[in-house]
Design a protein around this motif. Structure first.
Motif, short mmCIF file in Angstrom:
data_model
loop_
_atom_site.label_atom_id
_atom_site.label_comp_id
_atom_site.label_asym_id
_atom_site.label_seq_id
_atom_site.Cartn_x
_atom_site.Cartn_y
_atom_site.Cartn_z
N PRO A 10 0.80 -1.24 0.00
CA PRO A 10 0.00 0.00 0.00
C PRO A 10 0.82 1.28 0.00
CG PRO A 10 -0.93 -1.59 1.54
CD PRO A 10 0.37 -2.17 1.07
N SER A 11 2.03 1.25 0.56
CA SER A 11 2.86 2.46 0.61
C SER A 11 3.30 2.91 -0.77
CB SER A 11 4.09 2.22 1.49
OG SER A 11 4.92 1.22 0.92
N LYS A 12 3.23 2.01 -1.74
CA LYS A 12 3.63 2.35 -3.11
C LYS A 12 2.45 2.80 -3.96
CE LYS A 12 7.22 -1.21 -2.92
NZ LYS A 12 7.73 -2.47 -3.50
N LEU A 13 1.25 2.66 -3.43
CA LEU A 13 0.05 2.83 -4.24
C LEU A 13 -0.72 4.09 -3.88
CD1 LEU A 13 -1.16 -0.87 -4.05
CD2 LEU A 13 -0.12 0.25 -6.04
N LYS B 1 9.00 -8.04 -20.55
CA LYS B 1 8.69 -9.46 -20.41
C LYS B 1 9.58 -10.09 -19.34
CE LYS B 1 7.92 -13.62 -23.19
NZ LYS B 1 7.95 -14.19 -24.55
N GLY B 2 8.97 -10.92 -18.52
CA GLY B 2 9.73 -11.63 -17.50
C GLY B 2 9.84 -10.92 -16.17
N TYR B 3 9.27 -9.74 -16.04
CA TYR B 3 9.31 -9.03 -14.76
C TYR B 3 8.58 -9.83 -13.69
CZ TYR B 3 8.23 -5.42 -11.27
OH TYR B 3 8.10 -4.71 -10.10
N GLU B 4 9.18 -9.91 -12.49
CA GLU B 4 8.61 -10.73 -11.42
C GLU B 4 8.35 -9.96 -10.13
OE1 GLU B 4 11.21 -14.04 -10.94
OE2 GLU B 4 10.62 -14.99 -12.83
N GLY B 5 8.53 -8.65 -10.14
CA GLY B 5 8.34 -7.88 -8.92
C GLY B 5 6.89 -7.48 -8.70
N GLU B 6 6.68 -6.55 -7.77
CA GLU B 6 5.33 -6.07 -7.49
C GLU B 6 4.83 -5.22 -8.65
OE1 GLU B 6 4.61 -5.78 -2.78
OE2 GLU B 6 5.76 -4.11 -3.60
N GLU B 7 3.52 -5.24 -8.82
CA GLU B 7 2.89 -4.50 -9.91
C GLU B 7 2.34 -3.19 -9.35
OE1 GLU B 7 2.19 -5.57 -13.25
OE2 GLU B 7 3.46 -7.33 -13.02
N VAL B 8 3.09 -2.12 -9.52
CA VAL B 8 2.66 -0.81 -9.00
C VAL B 8 1.79 -0.17 -10.08
CG1 VAL B 8 3.40 1.32 -7.88
CG2 VAL B 8 4.85 -0.72 -7.76
N ILE B 9 0.55 -0.64 -10.16
CA ILE B 9 -0.32 -0.24 -11.27
C ILE B 9 -0.94 1.14 -11.06
CG2 ILE B 9 -0.82 -2.64 -11.82
CD1 ILE B 9 -3.59 -2.25 -10.59
N TYR B 10 -0.87 1.67 -9.85
CA TYR B 10 -1.43 3.00 -9.54
C TYR B 10 -0.51 3.66 -8.53
CZ TYR B 10 -5.33 6.35 -9.12
OH TYR B 10 -6.12 7.48 -9.17
N ASN C 254 1.79 9.34 -5.84
CA ASN C 254 2.44 10.49 -6.48
C ASN C 254 3.49 11.07 -5.55
OD1 ASN C 254 -0.06 12.06 -8.65
ND2 ASN C 254 0.47 9.93 -8.36
N ASP C 255 4.74 10.96 -5.92
CA ASP C 255 5.82 11.36 -5.03
C ASP C 255 7.11 11.42 -5.83
OD1 ASP C 255 7.35 11.89 -2.74
OD2 ASP C 255 6.32 10.37 -1.55
N TYR C 256 8.21 11.71 -5.15
CA TYR C 256 9.52 11.48 -5.73
C TYR C 256 9.71 9.97 -5.77
CZ TYR C 256 10.19 16.44 -5.06
OH TYR C 256 10.05 17.80 -5.11
N TRP C 257 9.94 9.43 -6.95
CA TRP C 257 9.84 7.99 -7.13
C TRP C 257 10.79 7.22 -6.24
CZ3 TRP C 257 13.81 4.87 -8.73
CH2 TRP C 257 14.91 5.48 -9.38
N GLU C 258 11.97 7.77 -5.95
CA GLU C 258 12.93 7.04 -5.13
C GLU C 258 12.45 6.86 -3.69
OE1 GLU C 258 16.49 9.37 -5.78
OE2 GLU C 258 17.29 7.81 -7.10
N ASN C 259 11.44 7.64 -3.28
CA ASN C 259 10.89 7.49 -1.93
C ASN C 259 10.01 6.26 -1.80
OD1 ASN C 259 12.10 9.87 -1.16
ND2 ASN C 259 10.25 11.11 -1.39
N ILE C 260 9.53 5.73 -2.93
CA ILE C 260 8.49 4.70 -2.81
C ILE C 260 8.78 3.42 -3.60
CG2 ILE C 260 6.65 6.36 -2.34
CD1 ILE C 260 5.80 6.04 -5.29
N MET C 261 9.71 3.44 -4.54
CA MET C 261 9.90 2.25 -5.36
C MET C 261 11.34 2.13 -5.84
SD MET C 261 8.09 3.31 -9.00
CE MET C 261 6.51 3.67 -8.27
N SER C 262 11.69 0.94 -6.31
CA SER C 262 13.01 0.69 -6.87
C SER C 262 13.04 1.12 -8.33
CB SER C 262 13.33 -0.80 -6.79
OG SER C 262 12.48 -1.54 -7.66
#
Length: 505
Positions: free
Chosen positions: A136-139, A209-218, A221-229
Motif C-alpha cells: 500500500p505504501s507504493k500505491l 517481459k519476465g518481470y517478477e516484482g510487485e505490480e505498481v499499477i497505480y 504520487n511522489d519522488y519515485w525514489e521514496n516509494i519504489m526501486s
C-alpha cells in the motif's frame, strides 16, 4: 461534415512516432498521423482532467475562474450548440469524473452512454475482499480508489472487457445505428491510459517481459525514489506503455468502422489528450506530489505534462501536413463548430462572429451563447493556410482561484521557446488550510512563496537548467505579457491580484 472526436486521458505526446523516436508501439495512431494535420505545438489550457474537458466544451481558459467542478449551470457547451443546430450529438464515455457525483458533463448531448467501473466509479460492491498488487505504501488511494477499481474489474475475462474496448465497441455500435444521420458529432472519452495500468499480459510483455516484482499499477504520487526501486519504475513505464498500445489498437478499430460504413469521405477524425504524466522526470512519478510534511501540492507544469498530441484528419485526406503554430485545448470547441459548418471564434483582430445554418438557433428561453465569451480560436484558418499563427505564447495552468502558489502553478511558453514557471506571489504567509478538489490541503508557512524558474526549451527541452539568474529582464517581460493576457481574458480581480507581482531573488 461529421466529426468523430477521441480524447485519451493521460496520453503523453512522446508515445507517438510522429513527434519523435519512441519505444511505444502505436501503429494505428501512426497511420492516422500519416493522413492528418499534425499539430507540433499543441498545449493544454486548464489542468487536469475535468478542467481540461470544460475548456474543450466551452472554449475558455477556465482556470481563471473555476477549478475541478461540475459543469457550471451557466455554461453553454459545444454539444448544446451543435444539437440546437441540427447536428446529432452522442457521447460515449468511460471517464468517471465527468459523470459521477452530479458533474453532469453529458448535458447537451442528444444521447450518451457511460461505460461503468473505471477508477473511482462506485459501481460494484463485490467481491468485498480484493488483493492489492503491491504494498500500500507504493500505491495511490490504496484505501478506496484502487480496491474499488479491482472490485469493478474482477469479472473481466478478456481484452474485450477492458474499458477502451467496451467504449470503442459502443461507439462502433452507435455508428452502425446512426450512420444515416445527416450530420453527427461523436464524442468518445477514453480514460485509458490513465491509471490503474492493467492491460492484458501480451501488451505488457511487449515492454518488460519476465518481470517478477510487485505490480505498481497505480503509483503514489511522489519522488519515485521514496516509494519504489528503479526496476519497479521501469515496470511502471512498461505498464503504462502497454495500456497505450491497447488504446491504439481500439482506436484503430474505431477508424476501421468509420471506413467500413462509408463515412470517411464526409467525417473528420480528431485525436487528442488532456495532459501527460511524469515517469521519473524531475525525480517524480505522477502529476502531483506529497512532500515530507504530508500534503499534496501541484508539481510544476513541466513539458512532459503540458504538451499534448493533436491530430485532425479531414475527409478524404491521404497525406500528413505539419502545423507548427501554438494551439491550445480551448481552440477545439470553435474548431469543431467550424468543421460542422458553424463558426464561433474571434476573428483575428476583429469582432467575434457567428454563422449558423438558420437564424436564432443560438438563443432560446433556456440559454444564450455569446461568442465573444470564448477564448479559443478555430484551427481551420491554420489548416487552410489563411494564417500562420493564432497566438505568440501559451499559458498552461492549474486553477488560480485559491490564491496559493502551492496549487496555482503554471507555465508560460513563448513562441521563441522560453518557458516561465510561475505560481503567483502573495505578501501574507499562508498558514491556513485550503480545500482543493474536495481535498483539504494544509498549507505550511514555508509554502507561502514558490520561486519562478526560466528555461530555454530549444537547448533544454527537459527543463534541467534554470536560467532565471542573468535573464531577469526577460522573465519580467514574459510575466508582464502573462498579466496582460489574464486581464484580456476576463480574469476576476480577486484571482488576478496575486498574479501581478514577480519577485526574483
Amino acid at each position: 461534415m461529421n466529426v468523430v472526436f477521441v480524447i485519451s486521458d493521460t496520453f503523453r505526446r512522446d508515445n507517438l512516432s510522429c513527434y519523435g523516436p519512441t519505444p511505444v508501439k502505436t501503429p494505428n495512431l501512426d497511420r492516422l498521423a500519416e493522413e492528418s494535420y499534425v499539430f507540433d505545438n499543441a498545449y493544454l489550457g486548464s489542468f487536469p482532467t475535468v478542467p481540461n474537458r470544460l475548456d474543450i466544451m466551452n472554449g475558455r481558459f477556465n482556470f481563471i475562474d473555476h477549478e475541478w467542478c461540475p459543469l457550471p449551470s451557466e455554461t453553454v457547451t459545444l454539444q448544446q450548440i451543435l444539437s440546437a443546430s441540427g447536428v446529432v450529438t452522442q457521447m460515449v464515455i468511460d471517464n468517471p469524473h465527468l459523470i459521477e457525483n452530479g458533474f453532469n458533463y453529458e448535458r447537451g448531448f442528444d444521447g450518451w452512454e457511460w461505460i461503468r467501473g473505471h477508477e473511482s466509479d462506485r459501481w460494484k460492491v463485490l467481491p468485498k475482499e480484493v488483493t492489492l498488487p503491491a504494498h500500500p505504501s507504493k500505491l495511490n488511494n490504496a484505501h478506496f480508489v484502487l480496491p474499488n477499481y479491482l472490485r469493478n474489474t474482477a469479472w473481466w475475462k478478456s481484452e474485450e472487457d477492458h474499458f477502451a474496448a467496451r467504449s470503442v465497441t459502443e461507439a462502433c455500435n452507435w455508428l452502425e445505428e446512426g450512420q444515416n444521420a445527416e450530420k453527427f458529432f461523436l464524442y468518445v472519452d477514453l480514460f485509458d491510459p490513465h491509471e490503474p495500468w492493467d492491460a492484458p499480459k501480451e501488451y505488457v510483455d511487449m515492454y518488460d517481459k519476465g518481470y517478477e516484482g510487485e505490480e505498481v499499477i497505480y503509483p503514489y504520487n511522489d519522488y519515485w525514489e521514496n516509494i519504489m526501486s528503479e526496476a519497479e519504475l521501469n515496470h511502471c513505464r512498461a505498464l503504462y506503455r502497454a495500456k497505450v498500445s491497447m488504446v491504439d489498437h481500439w482506436i484503430g478499430i474505431l477508424r476501421e468502422k468509420v471506413k467500413k460504413l462509408g463515412l470517411e469521405e464526409d467525417t473528420a477524425f480528431v485525436f487528442t489528450s488532456d495532459h501527460g504524466y511524469l515517469f521519473g522526470e524531475h525525480g517524480q512519478i505522477g502529476k502531483a506530489f506529497k512532500p515530507e510534511n504530508g500534503y499534496y501540492e501541484a508539481c510544476r507544469m513541466y513539458n512532459e505534462m503540458r504538451r499534448i498530441p493533436l491530430m485532425i484528419h479531414l475527409p478524404g485526406q491521404k497525406k500528413s501536413e505539419r502545423i507548427g503554430a501554438l494551439v491550445q485545448s480551448p481552440d477545439l470547441m470553435p474548431t469543431i463548430l467550424d468543421l460542422c459548418g458553424l463558426v464561433a471564434s474571434k476573428s483575428f483582430g476583429g469582432k467575434a462572429n457567428i454563422q449558423a445554418l438558420q437564424c436564432g438557433i443560438f438563443y432560446t428561453k433556456d440559454w444564450r451563447f455569446e461568442p465573444e465569451s470564448i477564448h479559443g480560436k478555430s484551427l481551420m484558418p491554420l489548416i487552410r493556410g489563411e494564417v500562420d499563427k493564432l497566438r505568440d505564447f501559451v499559458v498552461c495552468s492549474n486553477t488560480i482561484i485559491h490564491h496559493t502558489p502551492v496549487v496555482s502553478k503554471c507555465a508560460v511558453v513563448t513562441e521563441d521557446g522560453w518557458c516561465l514557471h510561475y505560481s503567483g506571489y502573495y505578501d501574507e504567509v499562508l498558514k491556513e488550510s485550503v480545500k482543493v478538489n474536495k481535498v483539504l490541503i494544509e498549507l505550511q508557512p514555508s509554502k507561502g512563496k514558490v520561486e519562478p524558474e526560466l528555461y530555454y526549451l530549444p537547448d533544454d527541452p527537459n527543463e534541467e537548467h534554470n536560467l532565471i539568474e542573468g535573464h531577469e529582464d526577460l522573465a519580467r517581460e514574459i510575466h508582464a505579457r502573462y498579466v496582460k493576457w489574464l486581464e484580456e481574458v476576463g480574469t476576476p480581480e480577486e484571482h488576478l491580484a496575486g498574479r501581478r507581482k514577480l519577485v526574483l531573488k
